[in-house]
Design a protein around this motif. Structure first.
Motif, PDB file in Angstrom:
ATOM      1  N   GLN A   1      -3.297   7.551   3.145  1.00 39.83           N
ATOM      2  CA  GLN A   1      -2.974   8.237   1.703  1.00 39.83           C
ATOM      3  C   GLN A   1      -1.800   7.580   1.280  1.00 39.83           C
ATOM      4  O   GLN A   1      -0.886   6.966   1.873  1.00 39.83           O
ATOM      5  CB  GLN A   1      -2.485   9.735   2.060  1.00 39.83           C
ATOM      6  CG  GLN A   1      -2.806  10.143   0.532  1.00 39.83           C
ATOM      7  CD  GLN A   1      -2.556  12.093   0.668  1.00 39.83           C
ATOM      8  OE1 GLN A   1      -1.723  12.286   0.974  1.00 39.83           O
ATOM      9  NE2 GLN A   1      -3.107  12.623  -0.434  1.00 39.83           N
ATOM     10  N   ALA A   2      -2.037   6.920  -0.206  1.00 41.37           N
ATOM     11  CA  ALA A   2      -0.858   6.492  -0.856  1.00 41.37           C
ATOM     12  C   ALA A   2       0.125   7.389  -1.431  1.00 41.37           C
ATOM     13  O   ALA A   2      -0.276   8.510  -1.630  1.00 41.37           O
ATOM     14  CB  ALA A   2      -1.233   5.487  -1.857  1.00 41.37           C
ATOM     15  N   ASN A   3       1.320   7.050  -1.618  1.00 45.18           N
ATOM     16  CA  ASN A   3       2.361   8.036  -2.472  1.00 45.18           C
ATOM     17  C   ASN A   3       2.320   7.623  -4.030  1.00 45.18           C
ATOM     18  O   ASN A   3       1.549   6.542  -4.328  1.00 45.18           O
ATOM     19  CB  ASN A   3       3.920   7.707  -1.927  1.00 45.18           C
ATOM     20  CG  ASN A   3       3.976   8.408  -0.589  1.00 45.18           C
ATOM     21  OD1 ASN A   3       3.331   9.404  -0.162  1.00 45.18           O
ATOM     22  ND2 ASN A   3       4.839   7.760   0.503  1.00 45.18           N
TER      23      ASN A   3
ATOM     24  N   TRP B   1       0.733  -1.218   0.092  1.00 48.43           N
ATOM     25  CA  TRP B   1       0.028  -0.075   0.023  1.00 48.43           C
ATOM     26  C   TRP B   1       0.956   1.372  -0.069  1.00 48.43           C
ATOM     27  O   TRP B   1       0.352   2.427   0.520  1.00 48.43           O
ATOM     28  CB  TRP B   1      -1.246   0.081   1.123  1.00 48.43           C
ATOM     29  CG  TRP B   1      -1.692  -1.100   1.382  1.00 48.43           C
ATOM     30  CD1 TRP B   1      -1.722  -2.103   2.596  1.00 48.43           C
ATOM     31  CD2 TRP B   1      -2.621  -1.844   0.442  1.00 48.43           C
ATOM     32  NE1 TRP B   1      -2.593  -3.264   2.280  1.00 48.43           N
ATOM     33  CE2 TRP B   1      -2.944  -3.090   0.926  1.00 48.43           C
ATOM     34  CE3 TRP B   1      -3.242  -1.520  -0.914  1.00 48.43           C
ATOM     35  CZ2 TRP B   1      -3.913  -4.013   0.481  1.00 48.43           C
ATOM     36  CZ3 TRP B   1      -3.945  -2.436  -1.516  1.00 48.43           C
ATOM     37  CH2 TRP B   1      -4.244  -3.311  -0.776  1.00 48.43           C
ATOM     38  N   GLN B   2       2.215   1.322  -0.425  1.00 48.89           N
ATOM     39  CA  GLN B   2       2.913   2.312  -0.608  1.00 48.89           C
ATOM     40  C   GLN B   2       2.543   3.259  -1.806  1.00 48.89           C
ATOM     41  O   GLN B   2       2.293   4.256  -1.629  1.00 48.89           O
ATOM     42  CB  GLN B   2       4.237   2.142  -0.686  1.00 48.89           C
ATOM     43  CG  GLN B   2       5.497   3.213  -0.794  1.00 48.89           C
ATOM     44  CD  GLN B   2       6.695   2.665  -1.380  1.00 48.89           C
ATOM     45  OE1 GLN B   2       7.221   1.434  -0.912  1.00 48.89           O
ATOM     46  NE2 GLN B   2       7.691   3.544  -1.044  1.00 48.89           N
TER      47      GLN B   2
END
Ligand SMILES: *[C@@H]1O[C@H](CO)[C@@H](O)[C@H](O)[C@H]1NC(C)=O
Length: 230
Positions: free
Chosen positions: A67-69, A34-35
Motif C-alpha cells: 500500500q502507498a501513503n 513508492w511512498q
C-alpha cells in the motif's frame, strides 16, 4: 511546468532506455520510492504498457503491491513525478487527476470509470527535424494543481508516451504511474472533460499511431481530452 534533469542521470539513462516513476514531488520535496506512488508492474523491468485497452493503462499497478501513503497538498501548489532514469524517448508528458468517489479514499479507489481529467499536456515545438519535446533527456516533471480543483482525495497519473516506434499499431509505449493525493484549500471548479482508462484512448488515435520520422509531422494531436486548467 518545469522539467529538470542532470548530466549524471543522462549518462545512466543511456545504459537503460526505459523508466518508471517511483517518486512523487509534493510540498516542495521528493518522496522516497513508492511512498505516495502505487508501485508499478515495471518496477524492475522499466518496460512500457503498449495495449491501450488493458487495465494496466490506468495505473500500471503491480499485482499484490504494497500500500502507498497519501500526500496532502494545497490546490494551486506544484506536484510532480521523478523517473528512475531520464526519459530518453521522444513524446509527450501528460498529467491526469481523478476525484475519488465518496465512501472511498485515495488509498482504496481503483481509478475505474469516467473519472480522469487532464491537467497538463506537453506540446512539442516543431522544426525541420519534426517534433521536439522538452521532456527528452529530463527526469523530473512538475505541474501546478489547478487552484479551482475542489478539495478531496484524488489519484494523480503521469504518463509519458514514447513515439519512436509508434508508426505501427501497438508500437507506442506508455510509461505511467499513479500517486495518491488529498487536496486541501480547494476551489469550486468543475474538472472535465473526463475519460476512463481503459476506454479513453484508441490504438489508432492520431497521437498514438503516428510516424514521427516520415513524412516529418507538422503538428501533434495528443490523445485524451482537452486540458482542464480550472
Ligand atoms: C506510510 O506511512 C507509515 C506511517 O508513517 C509508514 O510506516 C510506512 O512506511 C509508509 N508507507 C510507505 C509506502 O511509505
Amino acid at each position: 511546468m518545469k522539467y529538470a534533469g542532470s548530466l549524471l542521470a543522462f549518462a545512466a539513462g543511456l545504459a537503460s532506455a526505459h523508466y518508471n516513476f517511483p517518486d512523487l514531488f509534493s510540498n516542495g520535496a521528493l518522496s522516497s520510492d513508492w511512498q505516495y506512488v502505487r508501485e508499478t508492474t515495471n518496477f524492475q523491468s522499466n518496460g512500457p504498457v503498449t495495449d491501450v485497452t488493458s487495465d494496466q493503462i490506468r495505473c500500471y499497478e503491480l499485482a499484490g503491491r504494497p500500500q502507498a501513503n497519501t500526500s496532502t497538498v494545497k490546490a494551486g501548489s506544484t506536484i510532480g513525478f521523478k523517473a528512475d532514469n531520464v526519459v530518453t524517448h521522444p513524446g509527450p508528458i501528460q498529467f491526469y487527476m481523478a476525484k475519488v468517489p465518496s465512501g472511498q479514499t485515495a488509498a482504496t479507489f481503483d481509478g475505474s470509470g469516467s473519472v480522469w481529467f487532464k491537467i497538463h499536456t506537453e506540446e512539442p515545438t516543431i522544426d525541420s527535424t519534426g517534433l521536439v519535446w522538452a521532456s527528452t533527456n529530463q527526469q523530473e516533471f512538475q505541474v501546478p494543481i489547478p487552484a479551482a480543483t475542489p478539495s478531496g482525495d484524488y489519484l494523480v497519473r503521469i504518463e509519458h508516451i514514447a513515439l519512436h516506434q509508434a508508426q505501427s499499431q501497438g508500437g507506442a509505449q506508455f510509461y505511467l504511474a499513479c500517486g495518491q493525493l488529498t487536496v486541501t484549500n480547494g476551489g469550486s471548479g468543475s474538472p472535465g472533460p473526463k475519460i476512463a482508462f481503459p476506454g479513453g484512448y484508441s490504438a489508432t488515435d492520431p497521437g498514438i499511431l503516428i510516424n514521427i520520422y516520415y513524412p516529418v509531422p507538422t503538428s501533434y494531436t495528443p490523445p485524451g481530452p482537452a486540458v482542464w486548467s480550472g
